[in-house]
Design a protein around this motif. Structure first.
Motif, PDB file in Angstrom:
ATOM      1  N   GLU A  36       0.831  -1.197   0.000  1.00 16.51           N
ATOM      2  CA  GLU A  36       0.000   0.000   0.000  1.00 16.51           C
ATOM      3  C   GLU A  36       0.869   1.252   0.000  1.00 16.51           C
ATOM      4  OE1 GLU A  36      -3.378   1.620  -0.747  1.00 16.51           O
ATOM      5  OE2 GLU A  36      -3.437  -0.492  -0.160  1.00 16.51           O
ATOM      6  N   ALA A  37       1.988   1.212   0.716  1.00 18.47           N
ATOM      7  CA  ALA A  37       2.883   2.366   0.762  1.00 18.47           C
ATOM      8  C   ALA A  37       3.539   2.625  -0.592  1.00 18.47           C
ATOM      9  CB  ALA A  37       3.955   2.147   1.827  1.00 18.47           C
ATOM     10  N   ILE A  38       3.808   1.561  -1.355  1.00 17.85           N
ATOM     11  CA  ILE A  38       4.360   1.732  -2.700  1.00 17.85           C
ATOM     12  C   ILE A  38       3.300   2.307  -3.631  1.00 17.85           C
ATOM     13  CG2 ILE A  38       5.237   0.496  -4.728  1.00 17.85           C
ATOM     14  CD1 ILE A  38       6.599  -1.457  -2.724  1.00 17.85           C
ATOM     15  N   VAL A  39       2.082   1.808  -3.522  1.00 17.93           N
ATOM     16  CA  VAL A  39       1.001   2.280  -4.391  1.00 17.93           C
ATOM     17  C   VAL A  39       0.684   3.745  -4.138  1.00 17.93           C
ATOM     18  CG1 VAL A  39      -1.470   2.063  -4.891  1.00 17.93           C
ATOM     19  CG2 VAL A  39      -0.046   0.014  -4.748  1.00 17.93           C
ATOM     20  N   ASP A  40       0.608   4.143  -2.855  1.00 18.92           N
ATOM     21  CA  ASP A  40       0.184   5.526  -2.563  1.00 18.92           C
ATOM     22  C   ASP A  40       1.340   6.527  -2.543  1.00 18.92           C
ATOM     23  OD1 ASP A  40       1.410   5.483   0.002  1.00 18.92           O
ATOM     24  OD2 ASP A  40      -0.446   4.929   1.017  1.00 18.92           O
ATOM     25  N   GLY A  41       2.560   6.039  -2.765  1.00 15.76           N
ATOM     26  CA  GLY A  41       3.685   6.958  -2.922  1.00 15.76           C
ATOM     27  C   GLY A  41       4.475   7.258  -1.669  1.00 15.76           C
ATOM     28  N   ARG A  42       4.097   6.685  -0.537  1.00 10.19           N
ATOM     29  CA  ARG A  42       4.931   6.878   0.653  1.00 10.19           C
ATOM     30  C   ARG A  42       6.293   6.223   0.458  1.00 10.19           C
ATOM     31  NH1 ARG A  42       1.731   4.147   4.977  1.00 10.19           N
ATOM     32  NH2 ARG A  42       0.530   3.355   3.202  1.00 10.19           N
ATOM     33  N   ARG A  44       8.738   5.427  -2.664  1.00  8.64           N
ATOM     34  CA  ARG A  44       8.864   5.830  -4.057  1.00  8.64           C
ATOM     35  C   ARG A  44       9.908   5.005  -4.785  1.00  8.64           C
ATOM     36  NH1 ARG A  44       9.272  12.184  -2.312  1.00  8.64           N
ATOM     37  NH2 ARG A  44       7.149  12.370  -1.454  1.00  8.64           N
ATOM     38  N   ALA A  45       9.824   5.032  -6.109  1.00 10.28           N
ATOM     39  CA  ALA A  45      10.794   4.295  -6.925  1.00 10.28           C
ATOM     40  C   ALA A  45      12.210   4.674  -6.520  1.00 10.28           C
ATOM     41  CB  ALA A  45      10.565   4.598  -8.405  1.00 10.28           C
ATOM     42  N   GLY A  46      13.024   3.661  -6.266  1.00 15.63           N
ATOM     43  CA  GLY A  46      14.412   3.882  -5.872  1.00 15.63           C
ATOM     44  C   GLY A  46      14.644   3.885  -4.378  1.00 15.63           C
ATOM     45  N   ASP A  47      13.602   4.017  -3.578  1.00 14.31           N
ATOM     46  CA  ASP A  47      13.772   3.996  -2.120  1.00 14.31           C
ATOM     47  C   ASP A  47      14.353   2.652  -1.683  1.00 14.31           C
ATOM     48  OD1 ASP A  47      12.842   6.533  -1.752  1.00 14.31           O
ATOM     49  OD2 ASP A  47      10.963   5.968  -0.782  1.00 14.31           O
ATOM     50  N   ILE A  75       6.193  -9.830  -7.826  1.00 15.66           N
ATOM     51  CA  ILE A  75       5.270  -9.094  -8.697  1.00 15.66           C
ATOM     52  C   ILE A  75       5.919  -7.798  -9.213  1.00 15.66           C
ATOM     53  CG2 ILE A  75       3.190 -10.085  -7.704  1.00 15.66           C
ATOM     54  CD1 ILE A  75       2.823  -7.487  -6.104  1.00 15.66           C
ATOM     55  N   HIS A  76       7.237  -7.711  -9.059  1.00 15.32           N
ATOM     56  CA  HIS A  76       8.039  -6.623  -9.649  1.00 15.32           C
ATOM     57  C   HIS A  76       7.742  -5.241  -9.058  1.00 15.32           C
ATOM     58  CE1 HIS A  76       9.463  -9.522 -12.584  1.00 15.32           C
ATOM     59  NE2 HIS A  76       8.207  -9.844 -12.833  1.00 15.32           N
ATOM     60  N   SER A  89      10.948  -0.716  -7.091  1.00 16.98           N
ATOM     61  CA  SER A  89      11.220  -0.703  -8.525  1.00 16.98           C
ATOM     62  C   SER A  89      10.534   0.476  -9.203  1.00 16.98           C
ATOM     63  CB  SER A  89      10.739  -2.003  -9.167  1.00 16.98           C
ATOM     64  OG  SER A  89       9.319  -2.068  -9.134  1.00 16.98           O
ATOM     65  N   SER A  90      10.968   0.757 -10.416  1.00 17.10           N
ATOM     66  CA  SER A  90      10.334   1.768 -11.253  1.00 17.10           C
ATOM     67  C   SER A  90       9.781   1.058 -12.486  1.00 17.10           C
ATOM     68  CB  SER A  90      11.347   2.830 -11.670  1.00 17.10           C
ATOM     69  OG  SER A  90      10.752   3.791 -12.528  1.00 17.10           O
ATOM     70  N   PRO A  91       8.470   1.109 -12.724  1.00 15.46           N
ATOM     71  CA  PRO A  91       7.915   0.379 -13.863  1.00 15.46           C
ATOM     72  C   PRO A  91       8.379   0.963 -15.188  1.00 15.46           C
ATOM     73  CG  PRO A  91       6.247   1.817 -12.901  1.00 15.46           C
ATOM     74  CD  PRO A  91       7.431   1.852 -11.983  1.00 15.46           C
ATOM     75  N   THR A  92       8.640   0.090 -16.136  1.00 23.03           N
ATOM     76  CA  THR A  92       9.021   0.536 -17.466  1.00 23.03           C
ATOM     77  C   THR A  92       7.769   0.949 -18.247  1.00 23.03           C
ATOM     78  OG1 THR A  92       8.798  -1.656 -18.454  1.00 23.03           O
ATOM     79  CG2 THR A  92      10.932  -1.105 -17.450  1.00 23.03           C
TER      80      THR A  92
END
Length: 221
Positions: A36-42, A44-47, A75-76, A89-92
């Protein structure tokens, strides 16, 4: 909000330790909190994701956190390089494009399977949720469109009673929501007649027309 503050907001620590809970429950809770923290941006990519820090913030041991991170890597949503780093991760562009295709066709399939089985209450709720989708399209708000589209998918998945659909949604929820950022229907608010026709097709349980209109709405016809 600083990176440290975002980390501390991942999970509310209510007791010094929660390791008396069943191990699978702790893994599920850690997985849900991090996802949930990845989805809502708490997060972030690269953290960077350090299991020691995360376990301390969550009030649990490192083992369920590690298992949760492995599930997120599967699930990447997370990248793991042994002995180097674990990070968000950062989605391509390809992954995001593929997810939009998947979401459009999965929602069409789910409505096709669910509509004949829906109770009257399920049907009314489906109409209400589709109105939220069309409202988001009219305002060209992608975040609202993603939330509304996911709610529609989740509702018809439950209404379908299909075990495979339920398990698929369970496994893909977080990556689906994260990789759909920027998603919007093809008409971007100029499709009122299409929205009205699709609403009536849901009400009528017209699976063929509903599927066709949904795919048309997203430029697949």
């Amino acid at each position: 909000m600083s990176r440290e503050a975002r980390r501390r907001s991942l999970y509310r620590r209510e007791t010094p330790s929660r390791d008396t809970e069943p191990p699978c429950a702790l893994v599920d809770e850690a997985y849900a909190a991090l996802g949930e923290a990845i989805v809502d941006g708490r997060l972030r990519a690269g953290d960077r994701l350090r299991d020691v820090e995360l376990a301390a913030h969550m009030g649990i041991s490192r083992t369920p956190v590690r298992e949760a991170l492995q599930r997120l890597a599967a699930i990447h949503l997370v990248e793991i390089s042994p002995h180097r780093y674990t990070r968000v991760s950062s989605p391509t562009e390809q992954e995001m494009s593929d997810m939009r295709d998947y979401a459009v066709h999965m929602i069409a399939l789910t409505m096709h399977l669910a509509l004949p089985k829906c109770s009257d209450d399920d049907l009314a709720e489906g109409v209400r949720l589709f109105r939220a989708v069309s409202d988001a399209a009219r305002t060209t708000s992608s975040p609202a469109y993603v939330d509304a589209g996911f709610a529609l998918l989740a509702h018809f998945t439950r209404a379908s009673g299909n075990i495979v659909l339920r398990e698929t949604l369970k496994q893909t929820t977080f990556v689906l929501r994260r990789n759909l950022r920027g998603w919007m229907c093809a008409g971007e608010g100029d499709s009122d007649d299409l929205f009205a026709a699709l609403t009536e097709s849901i009400r009528a349980r017209d699976t063929e027309r509903c599927t066709h209109l949904w795919l048309t709405m997203h430029g697949r016809y």
